[in-house]
Design a protein around this motif. Structure first.
Motif, short mmCIF file in Angstrom:
data_model
loop_
_atom_site.label_atom_id
_atom_site.label_comp_id
_atom_site.label_asym_id
_atom_site.label_seq_id
_atom_site.Cartn_x
_atom_site.Cartn_y
_atom_site.Cartn_z
N THR A 154 30.02 47.63 42.96
CA THR A 154 30.18 47.33 44.30
C THR A 154 29.40 46.71 44.72
O THR A 154 28.14 46.60 44.64
CB THR A 154 30.03 48.68 45.16
OG1 THR A 154 31.08 49.74 44.44
CG2 THR A 154 30.51 48.66 46.53
N VAL A 176 37.47 37.76 51.95
CA VAL A 176 36.32 37.77 51.20
C VAL A 176 35.40 36.65 51.82
O VAL A 176 35.43 35.35 51.89
CB VAL A 176 36.51 37.10 49.80
CG1 VAL A 176 35.50 36.94 48.91
CG2 VAL A 176 37.77 37.98 49.10
N THR A 180 31.43 41.08 53.55
CA THR A 180 32.58 41.86 53.14
C THR A 180 31.93 42.75 52.03
O THR A 180 31.24 42.22 51.13
CB THR A 180 33.62 41.24 52.80
OG1 THR A 180 34.24 40.29 53.92
CG2 THR A 180 34.71 41.97 52.11
N LEU A 182 33.01 44.52 48.45
CA LEU A 182 34.08 44.38 47.28
C LEU A 182 33.74 45.26 46.17
O LEU A 182 32.60 45.38 45.74
CB LEU A 182 33.85 42.85 46.63
CG LEU A 182 34.05 41.69 47.81
CD1 LEU A 182 33.98 40.29 46.73
CD2 LEU A 182 35.46 41.69 48.44
N VAL A 195 39.03 41.57 42.61
CA VAL A 195 38.39 42.56 43.17
C VAL A 195 39.13 43.14 44.23
O VAL A 195 40.27 42.64 44.52
CB VAL A 195 37.24 41.49 44.01
CG1 VAL A 195 36.23 41.07 42.89
CG2 VAL A 195 37.70 40.71 44.64
N GLU A 196 38.51 44.33 44.84
CA GLU A 196 39.35 44.92 45.85
C GLU A 196 38.53 44.81 47.30
O GLU A 196 37.12 45.09 47.05
CB GLU A 196 39.61 46.26 45.50
CG GLU A 196 40.32 47.06 46.53
CD GLU A 196 40.61 48.40 46.10
OE1 GLU A 196 41.59 48.63 45.35
OE2 GLU A 196 40.00 49.26 46.85
N VAL A 197 38.99 44.31 48.28
CA VAL A 197 38.14 44.39 49.68
C VAL A 197 38.26 45.92 49.95
O VAL A 197 38.96 46.30 50.52
CB VAL A 197 38.93 43.47 50.60
CG1 VAL A 197 38.16 43.41 51.84
CG2 VAL A 197 39.00 41.93 49.95
N SER A 198 37.08 46.38 50.16
CA SER A 198 36.71 47.79 50.45
C SER A 198 37.43 48.21 51.85
O SER A 198 38.02 49.04 52.02
CB SER A 198 35.37 48.17 50.44
OG SER A 198 34.91 48.16 49.06
N GLN A 203 43.64 43.94 46.96
CA GLN A 203 43.13 43.37 45.45
C GLN A 203 43.21 41.79 45.60
O GLN A 203 44.51 41.26 46.09
CB GLN A 203 43.82 43.88 44.43
CG GLN A 203 43.61 45.43 44.32
CD GLN A 203 44.23 45.88 43.03
OE1 GLN A 203 44.60 45.38 42.08
NE2 GLN A 203 44.09 47.25 42.77
N THR A 224 34.30 51.95 40.15
CA THR A 224 35.17 51.75 41.26
C THR A 224 36.08 52.66 41.97
O THR A 224 36.10 53.05 42.97
CB THR A 224 36.10 50.37 41.00
OG1 THR A 224 34.91 49.35 40.48
CG2 THR A 224 36.77 49.84 42.16
#
Length: 234
Positions: A154, A176, A180, A182, A195-198, A203, A224
């Motif tokens: 993370t 992104v 941010t 990730l 990646v996933e934007v929290s 995704q 994750t």
């Protein structure tokens, strides 16, 4: 030596250097898009100017004077970017090229007046502190590229290096951007990183080249999926 050329080499060493280790001429050549003999000659000149400490077969590292010059250039760039963004409404994807054009023509007095106008607050539109250069040095030494991150990490995006306007706009649209968080999911067979934007759960697939240009700060070692479960539980 031309000042812009000098700054370009010093910036390349700064980006490549980690802690106190030396950077090889071949690595600098790849970063600058020139030949190794050209880099060697340039490093010898910079060594004479006491901006780098260069040793044959061992490479180069910035001296205190060289690092101060780089940090001053970074401060100038971040202030210009922020000024263009906040005062003239430039988009993140547009500001880099405009700052590129302006930077060689602005004086330190002008930059100081921008700092005063913006009250020297903490970040520019592509991040990095603008007022406390010592803090900048400590922080940027802790950075790594998104491409270097392991699956399950993370991270927080700190900065995005030079990219095309289209790439910057695409990253911004996906969320992104500097600041941010990730979650690094997995690399793909095509070399892309997922990646996933929290904040949104979206995704995003990032190419290897772009991932190498995204600087991040590692903030957690937990897997994750654990991170997402924790977020959902709240």
């Amino acid at each position: 030596m031309d000042e812009s050329k000098t700054d370009g080499y010093l910036m390349a060493i700064y980006r490549l250097q980690r802690s106190d280790r030396r950077v090889s001429p071949s690595a600098i050549a790849a970063e600058r898009g020139v030949t190794s003999p050209t880099v060697t000659r340039t490093l010898q000149c910079l060594d004479e100017e006491e901006l780098v400490d260069y040793e044959r077969y061992r490479g180069a590292r910035l001296t205190a004077s060289g690092e101060r010059r780089v940090l001053a250039a970074l401060r100038r760039r971040r202030l210009l970017e922020r000024f263009l963004t906040e005062e003239f409404g430039y988009d993140r994807s547009e500001v880099h090229d405009e700052a590129d054009a302006l930077e060689p023509h602005v004086s330190e007095q002008f930059v100081d007046r921008i700092a005063a106008r913006l009250e020297s607050q903490s970040v520019g539109p592509h991040d990095a502190p603008v007022a406390l250069v010592e803090s900048m040095a400590r922080r940027e030494r802790a950075l790594q590229s998104l491409a270097q991150c392991e699956q399950g990490a993370t991270v927080v995006v700190s900065a995005i290096e030079d990219q095309s306007l289209e790439t910057l706009a695409s990253l911004s649209k996906s969320g992104v951007v500097p600041g941010t968080t990730l979650d690094v999911l997995e690399p793909s067979s095509t070399g892309e990183l997922t990646v996933e934007v929290s904040e949104t759960g979206e995704q995003v697939s990032v190419s290897a080249d772009v991932a190498s240009a995204v600087s991040v700060v590692h903030v957690a070692d937990e897997p994750t999926h654990d991170h997402r479960q924790h977020t959902e539980a709240r």
